[in-house]
Design an enzyme around this catalytic site. Structure first.
Site, PDB file in Angstrom:
ATOM      1  N   ILE A 103       0.895  -1.185   0.025  1.00 13.82           N
ATOM      2  CA  ILE A 103       0.154  -0.163  -0.084  1.00 13.82           C
ATOM      3  C   ILE A 103       1.038   1.355   0.102  1.00 13.82           C
ATOM      4  O   ILE A 103       2.010   1.311   0.660  1.00 13.82           O
ATOM      5  CB  ILE A 103      -0.969  -0.237   1.189  1.00 13.82           C
ATOM      6  CG1 ILE A 103      -1.999   1.077   1.036  1.00 13.82           C
ATOM      7  CG2 ILE A 103      -0.265  -0.084   2.646  1.00 13.82           C
ATOM      8  CD1 ILE A 103      -2.901   1.080   2.249  1.00 13.82           C
ATOM      9  N   CYS A 104       0.403   2.383  -0.454  1.00 13.21           N
ATOM     10  CA  CYS A 104       0.922   3.560  -0.702  1.00 13.21           C
ATOM     11  C   CYS A 104       2.295   3.527  -0.964  1.00 13.21           C
ATOM     12  O   CYS A 104       2.622   3.014  -2.369  1.00 13.21           O
ATOM     13  CB  CYS A 104       0.915   4.081   0.876  1.00 13.21           C
ATOM     14  SG  CYS A 104       1.303   5.988   1.057  1.00 13.21           S
ATOM     15  N   ASP A 105       3.405   4.167  -0.568  1.00 14.18           N
ATOM     16  CA  ASP A 105       4.637   4.194  -1.171  1.00 14.18           C
ATOM     17  C   ASP A 105       5.280   2.785  -1.215  1.00 14.18           C
ATOM     18  O   ASP A 105       6.315   2.446  -1.952  1.00 14.18           O
ATOM     19  CB  ASP A 105       5.536   5.210  -0.459  1.00 14.18           C
ATOM     20  CG  ASP A 105       6.633   5.778  -1.700  1.00 14.18           C
ATOM     21  OD1 ASP A 105       6.253   6.190  -2.536  1.00 14.18           O
ATOM     22  OD2 ASP A 105       7.824   5.800  -1.192  1.00 14.18           O
TER      23      ASP A 105
END
Length: 194
Positions: A103-105
């Site tokens: 998830i995300c970065d």
């Protein structure tokens, strides 16, 4: 023996991005237990200030046959060179058909490692993914969505911790059908319709 769900930690990990799902996975009757893994045995401090002592390191892995999934929360550390050895763990998991959820970065980390080049995926906008992952070649597989599951990869953007958790719970079979939908509605909306 319970199967292990590994959560990868770096300094600056986004503590909330795996919190919804880890609590559900760690319930006594799921058949799973949550364990953490890091580059080394030093405590890792989250963006929120939680200090976590990892259960495993990359040099002290559990047996692959005992691992059910690798979850990679985002955070501020995934572009740092010293965290790139995590690629070997992702490669090991995918080569053994162990699902990987990022998830995300952490999706940028996967993109830079070439792990998103042949599966549908999402992240923190395509432009962000391309600028943060110079080796990324998965443009044609990018999906504008909160969270995407394709094969043994689950990806999500940074605003989709609940959607991310839903796909993980479904993949592991922790919650299914109406129970999963009810869980999702409660955590997404804060209530169930009357």
């Amino acid at each position: 023996m319970k199967k292990i769900v590994l959560i990868a930690l770096t300094d600056g990990f986004a503590d909330w991005e795996a919190s919804y799902v880890s609590a559900e996975i760690n319930e006594p009757d799921t058949g799973y237990q949550v364990k953490t893994i890091a580059i080394d045995q030093e405590p890792k401090t989250s963006m929120g200030g939680f200090r976590v002592l990892p259960d495993y390191t990359l040099n002290d892995l559990p047996e692959a046959s005992h691992v059910a999934m690798l979850i990679i929360p985002g955070g501020t550390g995934w572009r740092a060179e010293h965290n790139q050895p995590f690629r070997s763990l992702v490669d090991l998991c995918l080569s053994r058909n162990i699902p990987v959820a990022a998830i995300c970065d952490a999706t940028t980390f996967l993109g830079n490692g070439g792990f998103l080049d042949h599966n549908k995926h999402t992240g923190n906008m395509l432009a962000n993914l391309k600028s943060g992952a110079p080796n990324y070649k998965g443009d044609s597989y990018y999906v504008e969505a909160q969270s995407v599951s394709d094969g043994n990869l689950i990806t999500a953007n940074g605003s989709a911790a609940v959607e991310f958790s839903r796909l993980i719970l479904e993949k592991l079979g922790v919650l299914e059908g109406d129970r999963l939908e009810e869980w999702y509605r409660v955590f997404k909306n804060g209530y169930l319709p009357a």
